[in-house]
Design a protein around this motif. Sequence first.
Motif, PDB file in Angstrom:
ATOM      1  N   ASP A  49       0.952  -0.885  -0.119  1.00  0.00           N
ATOM      2  CA  ASP A  49      -0.265  -0.256   0.327  1.00  0.00           C
ATOM      3  C   ASP A  49       1.412   1.143   0.330  1.00  0.00           C
ATOM      4  OD1 ASP A  49      -2.439  -1.301  -0.073  1.00  0.00           O
ATOM      5  OD2 ASP A  49      -2.209  -1.477   2.283  1.00  0.00           O
ATOM      6  N   LYS A  72      -9.331   1.757  -5.026  1.00  0.00           N
ATOM      7  CA  LYS A  72      -8.020   1.750  -4.985  1.00  0.00           C
ATOM      8  C   LYS A  72      -8.369   0.848  -6.170  1.00  0.00           C
ATOM      9  CE  LYS A  72      -8.062   0.184  -0.200  1.00  0.00           C
ATOM     10  NZ  LYS A  72      -7.018   1.553  -0.107  1.00  0.00           N
ATOM     11  N   GLU A 121      -4.111  -0.459  -8.448  1.00  0.00           N
ATOM     12  CA  GLU A 121      -2.620  -1.232  -8.903  1.00  0.00           C
ATOM     13  C   GLU A 121      -1.441  -0.665  -9.439  1.00  0.00           C
ATOM     14  OE1 GLU A 121      -2.975  -5.655  -7.997  1.00  0.00           O
ATOM     15  OE2 GLU A 121      -4.012  -5.035  -5.968  1.00  0.00           O
ATOM     16  N   ARG A 127      -0.751  -0.384  -4.458  1.00  0.00           N
ATOM     17  CA  ARG A 127      -2.170  -0.227  -4.640  1.00  0.00           C
ATOM     18  C   ARG A 127      -2.237   1.198  -3.801  1.00  0.00           C
ATOM     19  NH1 ARG A 127      -4.527  -5.165  -1.619  1.00  0.00           N
ATOM     20  NH2 ARG A 127      -3.120  -4.646   0.168  1.00  0.00           N
ATOM     21  N   TYR A 128      -2.893   1.980  -4.805  1.00  0.00           N
ATOM     22  CA  TYR A 128      -3.456   3.150  -3.836  1.00  0.00           C
ATOM     23  C   TYR A 128      -4.483   3.049  -4.360  1.00  0.00           C
ATOM     24  CZ  TYR A 128      -3.236   3.889  -9.121  1.00  0.00           C
ATOM     25  OH  TYR A 128      -3.427   4.183 -10.511  1.00  0.00           O
ATOM     26  N   GLN A 129      -4.849   4.558  -3.911  1.00  0.00           N
ATOM     27  CA  GLN A 129      -6.062   4.946  -3.932  1.00  0.00           C
ATOM     28  C   GLN A 129      -5.919   6.037  -4.416  1.00  0.00           C
ATOM     29  OE1 GLN A 129      -8.239   5.763  -0.244  1.00  0.00           O
ATOM     30  NE2 GLN A 129      -7.578   7.639  -0.099  1.00  0.00           N
TER      31      GLN A 129
END
Length: 627
Positions: A145, A411, A413, A431-433
């Motif tokens: 993350d 989210k 990736e 993984r990012y939002q």
Amino acid sequence: MPVKDKQDRILPLFEYVALDTSDKFGLRVQRDDKLRGLGVLGRGQIFSCFFEPHLKEATQLYEALISAETFDEFLELCHQARDFVNEGLYTYAVSVAVLHRPDCRGVSLPPLQEVFPDKFIPGETLNKAYYESTKIPEDEDVIHDMQETGNILDPEYKLAYYREDIGVNVHHWHWHLVYPATWRPEITGIVKDRKGELFYYMHQQMCARYDCERLSNGLPRMIPFHNFEEPMEGYSSHLVASINFMPYAFRTAGSTLQDTPECAVQDLERWRDRIIGAIQLGHVVDETGTEFPLDEETGINVLGDLIESSYDSVNREYYGSIHNWGHVLFAAIKDPDSRFQLNPGVMSDTATSLRDPIFYRWHRFIDDMLLEYKKSLPHYTKHQLGFTGVEIKSTCIRAKKTDEITTFFTKDELNISRAYNMARTGAIKIRYQHIDHEPFTYKINVFNKGSKTKEATVRIFLAPVKDELGNDIDLHTLRRLAIEMDKFKVALQPGDNVIERKSSESSVTIKDPKSLDELARGELADEHEKEFCSCGWPDHLLVPKGDEQGMKFHLFVMLTDRRMDAVGDHGKTGVCSDAVSYCGAKDQLYPDKRAMGFPFDREVDEDHLEKWLLPNMSNTIVTILHH
């Protein structure tokens, strides 16, 4: 040669760019004469296409690559240049060449975020992902993350999700690939139509969208940068450049612009005064003293080229390069004379500069100068604004709830495995939002009073109803906050017409690019299909965030006469025309004769939007609700 084969041969040029690959490509000892003089900017330094010496070298390389007579010669030059030319400069120049070589049509550029993930992902996140990969079997995927880069002690932290969005920063990078400041039509054989106006409009829309986002988060609209001596807010990007393992310089609160050996703060002030003076006089002068009027049709294009400043600037020696040198000076605040050999700040790089709050304040300052020119133009007449015989009966947005759009965080990736050779078969992903919105459809009911079919252009804008104090925003202020949502053509049959248009079809946005793995598997556009050129606003940021109570926006729709808008057959080939509003149609005339931002680009003679509306316009109040 099939497009798939070309794609397969181009992709390795972008893999592991930060690493030496001379053994892989069999680098010649003797370099081609076309590459003579390159390599001035050393490897391991941050490339900036705002910094004149860097851009000069990059121009030499991309012109050499574009002028290569065959595809094989082009590839050979790329292979030779790769391991002695600066990493960022090389990637920029090769990307420009791929976008503009006729024999590269249909070839997609790999996502920059997979080539240089360090321009988008904080250094501590990349480091922890690498450490985690050493503890997991090499054939298993690692998913880590992304860490945050600030906290609520900084009010601007509320906008970090927007400024640091990968898609919006990649858009800015790609726009400057499509419209290089040093583009020379006599060398490349391609004219960039209305390039100066596009520079103005694309950045103006960035500022309008940023202010809409600020209002969505309970923040006041930004204060333009206007005093060259003023102390600035601080900012730290948390980015670490993989080519030298040094962080991008941060800016402490209270910092001010400093002179560099190449440019002084006083130069920026002098150029500003000369530009404002030219606007007030209504003309600019070239090196010989010849006056060029800033007329209604070409004035904004002349000023855009002059302010950037691009190769097409009327008089670069006199009017300077206020935009580019401004970026350089902001980036050099921590080490203006390079005595400490620090990396510059993020404002030096088109792929990172949008992360910094000062970017938007700087461009609002530039927008203010161009607004002075727009103020000098006469108001649009009812004839220019109207469309005889066409009336909009109603407009609405169809989503889960009528006239309500929901936004939310989701989210995604990012695979960084192709940037760093980790000696493992399993992928390493971050993984990012990011913000996103539900799909929706515009529904517009139009009545054509005539007996013949009429060709029309549909123009859709969105603008906030209330300011930061809860007051209604008057039309004069609203103009600068209006964000273009879509623009498309329709045929109006006599009588009633129902126009429906999906948000995913917007002329502003592009869908997510294909990953390096997808491109390697052959998932690319066919030679004869619409080409994907990566330039366009990210689809997930089409709609402002709104708020949890439901934020009200004006949905403004206007139909104009296509006969007054059309520019012949240009813009109809389908080549890179999926996001024409901000990026134009590739190497063709801009497919709309009207001024960019029409009808909100000029001053109006009414305070309230409803009083200004004509039958071919409509205004509907819609809600944006954030979950």
